[in-house]
Design a protein around this motif. Structure first.
Motif, PDB file in Angstrom:
ATOM      1  N   PHE A  58      38.557  14.804  40.491  1.00  0.00           N
ATOM      2  CA  PHE A  58      39.747  15.573  40.111  1.00  0.00           C
ATOM      3  C   PHE A  58      40.020  16.665  41.138  1.00  0.00           C
ATOM      4  N   ALA A  59      38.965  17.360  41.588  1.00  0.00           N
ATOM      5  CA  ALA A  59      39.135  18.397  42.609  1.00  0.00           C
ATOM      6  C   ALA A  59      39.736  17.811  43.877  1.00  0.00           C
ATOM      7  N   HIS A  60      39.278  16.622  44.253  1.00  0.00           N
ATOM      8  CA  HIS A  60      39.823  15.941  45.427  1.00  0.00           C
ATOM      9  C   HIS A  60      41.296  15.605  45.216  1.00  0.00           C
ATOM     10  N   ASN A  61      41.620  15.111  44.041  1.00  0.00           N
ATOM     11  CA  ASN A  61      43.002  14.740  43.736  1.00  0.00           C
ATOM     12  C   ASN A  61      43.904  15.968  43.704  1.00  0.00           C
ATOM     13  N   GLN A  62      43.417  17.062  43.113  1.00  0.00           N
ATOM     14  CA  GLN A  62      44.228  18.279  43.039  1.00  0.00           C
ATOM     15  C   GLN A  62      44.482  18.868  44.420  1.00  0.00           C
ATOM     16  N   SER A  63      43.494  18.827  45.289  1.00  0.00           N
ATOM     17  CA  SER A  63      43.677  19.370  46.643  1.00  0.00           C
ATOM     18  C   SER A  63      44.692  18.567  47.437  1.00  0.00           C
ATOM     19  N   ASN A  64      44.905  17.314  47.058  1.00  0.00           N
ATOM     20  CA  ASN A  64      45.914  16.488  47.713  1.00  0.00           C
ATOM     21  C   ASN A  64      47.287  16.613  47.068  1.00  0.00           C
ATOM     22  N   THR A 344      53.694  45.127  47.172  1.00  0.00           N
ATOM     23  CA  THR A 344      52.861  46.318  47.017  1.00  0.00           C
ATOM     24  C   THR A 344      53.686  47.549  47.363  1.00  0.00           C
ATOM     25  N   THR A 345      53.272  48.683  46.842  1.00  0.00           N
ATOM     26  CA  THR A 345      53.968  49.931  47.154  1.00  0.00           C
ATOM     27  C   THR A 345      53.361  50.633  48.359  1.00  0.00           C
ATOM     28  N   GLU A 346      52.138  50.228  48.742  1.00  0.00           N
ATOM     29  CA  GLU A 346      51.490  50.830  49.900  1.00  0.00           C
ATOM     30  C   GLU A 346      50.835  49.741  50.741  1.00  0.00           C
ATOM     31  N   ALA A 347      50.748  49.980  52.036  1.00  0.00           N
ATOM     32  CA  ALA A 347      50.088  49.029  52.932  1.00  0.00           C
ATOM     33  C   ALA A 347      49.631  49.768  54.178  1.00  0.00           C
ATOM     34  N   ASP A 348      48.382  49.540  54.583  1.00  0.00           N
ATOM     35  CA  ASP A 348      47.872  50.151  55.808  1.00  0.00           C
ATOM     36  C   ASP A 348      48.678  49.666  57.003  1.00  0.00           C
ATOM     37  N   HIS A 349      48.745  50.498  58.019  1.00  0.00           N
ATOM     38  CA  HIS A 349      49.566  50.160  59.184  1.00  0.00           C
ATOM     39  C   HIS A 349      49.022  48.938  59.927  1.00  0.00           C
ATOM     40  N   ASP A 350      47.694  48.704  59.820  1.00  0.00           N
ATOM     41  CA  ASP A 350      47.089  47.582  60.542  1.00  0.00           C
ATOM     42  C   ASP A 350      46.775  46.398  59.623  1.00  0.00           C
ATOM     43  N   ILE A 351      47.474  46.304  58.506  1.00  0.00           N
ATOM     44  CA  ILE A 351      47.182  45.260  57.525  1.00  0.00           C
ATOM     45  C   ILE A 351      47.508  43.876  58.078  1.00  0.00           C
ATOM     46  N   ARG A 352      46.661  42.903  57.716  1.00  0.00           N
ATOM     47  CA  ARG A 352      46.881  41.506  58.068  1.00  0.00           C
ATOM     48  C   ARG A 352      47.128  40.719  56.787  1.00  0.00           C
ATOM     49  N   VAL A 353      48.025  39.751  56.859  1.00  0.00           N
ATOM     50  CA  VAL A 353      48.386  38.953  55.694  1.00  0.00           C
ATOM     51  C   VAL A 353      48.134  37.488  55.996  1.00  0.00           C
ATOM     52  N   VAL A 354      47.387  36.814  55.104  1.00  0.00           N
ATOM     53  CA  VAL A 354      47.059  35.397  55.264  1.00  0.00           C
ATOM     54  C   VAL A 354      47.514  34.659  54.009  1.00  0.00           C
ATOM     55  N   GLY A 355      48.321  33.634  54.183  1.00  0.00           N
ATOM     56  CA  GLY A 355      48.779  32.852  53.041  1.00  0.00           C
ATOM     57  C   GLY A 355      47.645  32.033  52.445  1.00  0.00           C
ATOM     58  N   TYR A 356      47.747  31.766  51.145  1.00  0.00           N
ATOM     59  CA  TYR A 356      46.665  31.068  50.438  1.00  0.00           C
ATOM     60  C   TYR A 356      47.231  30.077  49.430  1.00  0.00           C
ATOM     61  N   VAL A 357      46.599  28.898  49.353  1.00  0.00           N
ATOM     62  CA  VAL A 357      46.938  27.865  48.378  1.00  0.00           C
ATOM     63  C   VAL A 357      45.813  27.789  47.356  1.00  0.00           C
ATOM     64  N   ASN A 358      46.136  27.918  46.069  1.00  0.00           N
ATOM     65  CA  ASN A 358      45.144  27.970  44.992  1.00  0.00           C
ATOM     66  C   ASN A 358      44.612  26.562  44.685  1.00  0.00           C
ATOM     67  N   SER A 359      43.642  26.115  45.498  1.00  0.00           N
ATOM     68  CA  SER A 359      43.169  24.748  45.456  1.00  0.00           C
ATOM     69  C   SER A 359      41.724  24.661  44.971  1.00  0.00           C
ATOM     70  N   LEU A 360      41.349  23.491  44.450  1.00  0.00           N
ATOM     71  CA  LEU A 360      39.985  23.226  43.998  1.00  0.00           C
ATOM     72  C   LEU A 360      39.160  22.500  45.054  1.00  0.00           C
ATOM     73  N   VAL A 361      39.662  22.385  46.271  1.00  0.00           N
ATOM     74  CA  VAL A 361      38.979  21.607  47.304  1.00  0.00           C
ATOM     75  C   VAL A 361      37.508  22.006  47.393  1.00  0.00           C
ATOM     76  N   GLU A 362      36.636  20.991  47.466  1.00  0.00           N
ATOM     77  CA  GLU A 362      35.201  21.223  47.552  1.00  0.00           C
ATOM     78  C   GLU A 362      34.730  21.161  48.995  1.00  0.00           C
ATOM     79  N   ILE A 363      33.820  22.061  49.350  1.00  0.00           N
ATOM     80  CA  ILE A 363      33.312  22.129  50.721  1.00  0.00           C
ATOM     81  C   ILE A 363      32.016  21.307  50.801  1.00  0.00           C
TER      82      ILE A 363
END
Length: 363
Positions: A58-64, A344-363
């Protein structure tokens, strides 16, 4: 009397069949398209759902099946990682600061549910993890020195044919043997080792860390001196590509992204417009002089001159979502609804943003 009861019995049996069929349809064909947080909550619905969601298949199927951008991991030099969900009821991770890893880390890259992180201590080891399941793996030490802030890109493309998740890391680093040159080191999870490519780019340029994106087997990084460094992973060849407005990257207002499986360049000009362009022709470098063939097509211009609330550098762009940092915090812009939203109402000047997918993929 008996004859009068028979139709009711038939209707009851038919309703029971419909109910059973609907349960099977939801379990088999709907659940895999849901995000990890929702699925963990749905384990409490019934025993069948719990067993179904807990299986590796199921985790494999959901990650696809599930590929929606679910939120953003944010981090600055002074703070540990944090997570901003686009829908807190549906998307989320149990440990946004990634304390389940064996040491404090910096998030370097993300791809389809997996994060690439780098430790703060010792040899600054790389880790691959799934923050939804808290699974992680420490990678072997690279052959080359990637520097203190490596320009590394994680590539994970789920496939129904590969039950085990296979991923790659590509890092562009300054050559120790040649001045003003870049080399490339590649990690393969299938081989569990690093190797340095034979390709060397003599472009006299420095890569902007955290700027790399992957599109159809090609990795793109922003150059600090303008333009884009390109590395073809299949051919292992590099070149330099110029943006539609040469030099805008040096002002830290733009970023690279992926939209409709094409490279996207997104610029936020103070007091003017938010501009989105996609790469339509990557071969303009080989065209004859004065050729009218355009490399970039402008897809969107949003006037933000009337509100300083939406003015600032673009930190992230992928799919239909753009993230902008203004003086009042972080804002997202949805290209489909054409609406801004405060994250957000505040953010550090050097903040980095990385997109994320809420997946069950197994390592």
């Amino acid at each position: 009397m008996d004859q009068g009861r028979r139709p009711n019995a038939v209707v009851a049996n038919d309703n029971s069949k419909i109910y059973m069929d609907l349960k099977s349809i939801i379990r088999e064909h709907t659940l895999p398209f849901l995000p990890a947080k929702s699925l963990f909550r749905f384990k409490g619905v019934c025993r069948d759902w719990k067993l179904q969601i807990s299986t590796p298949f199921f985790a494999h199927n959901q990650s696809n099946s599930f590929h929606n951008v679910s939120g953003f991991f944010c981090q600055s030099c002074s703070n540990p990682p944090s997570f901003i969900s686009l829908d807190p009821n549906s998307y989320g991770v149990p440990d946004p600061s990634l304390q389940f890893l064996p040491e404090p880390v910096d998030i370097r890259s993300s791809s389809n549910g997996l994060l690439c992180c780098q430790g703060h201590t010792g040899d600054n080891a790389y880790y691959i993890c799934n923050p939804a399941t808290k699974q992680w793996k420490k990678l072997p030490k690279p052959n080359a020195d990637h520097g203190s802030n490596p320009a590394i890109v994680l590539i994970f493309e789920p496939s129904l044919l590969n039950f085990v998740a296979e991923y790659k890391l590509i890092c562009a680093f300054s050559s120790a043997d040649f001045d003003n040159a870049l080399e490339f080191e590649i990690y393969s999870s299938a081989e569990n080792c690093w190797r340095i490519s034979g390709e060397i780019y003599f472009g006299a340029t420095k890569i902007k860390p955290n700027s790399g994106v992957h599109v159809n087997g090609i990795i793109y990084w922003l150059s600090k001196t303008g333009g884009i460094v390109v590395f073809d992973l299949t051919m292992e060849r590099s070149q330099r590509l110029y943006g539609h407005k040469n030099g805008f990257y040096s002002h830290n207002q733009g970023c690279l992204g992926v939209m409709n499986e094409k490279l996207a360049s997104v610029i936020s000009s103070y007091n003017q417009t938010l501009t989105v362009s996609v790469l339509s022709n990557s071969y303009t470098n080989t065209m004859a002089m004065n050729s009218k063939v355009k490399a970039w097509d402008t897809k969107l211009n949003v006037n933000v001159s009337e509100s300083s609330e939406y003015q600032g550098p673009v930190l992230y762009a992928c799919g239909e979502v753009i993230v902008i940092q203004s003086e009042r915090g972080l804002y997202s812009y949805d290209m489909k609804t054409r609406e801004f939203r405060r994250l957000t109402t505040e953010a550090d000047h050097d903040i980095r943003v990385v997109g994320y997918v809420n997946s069950l993929v197994e390592i």
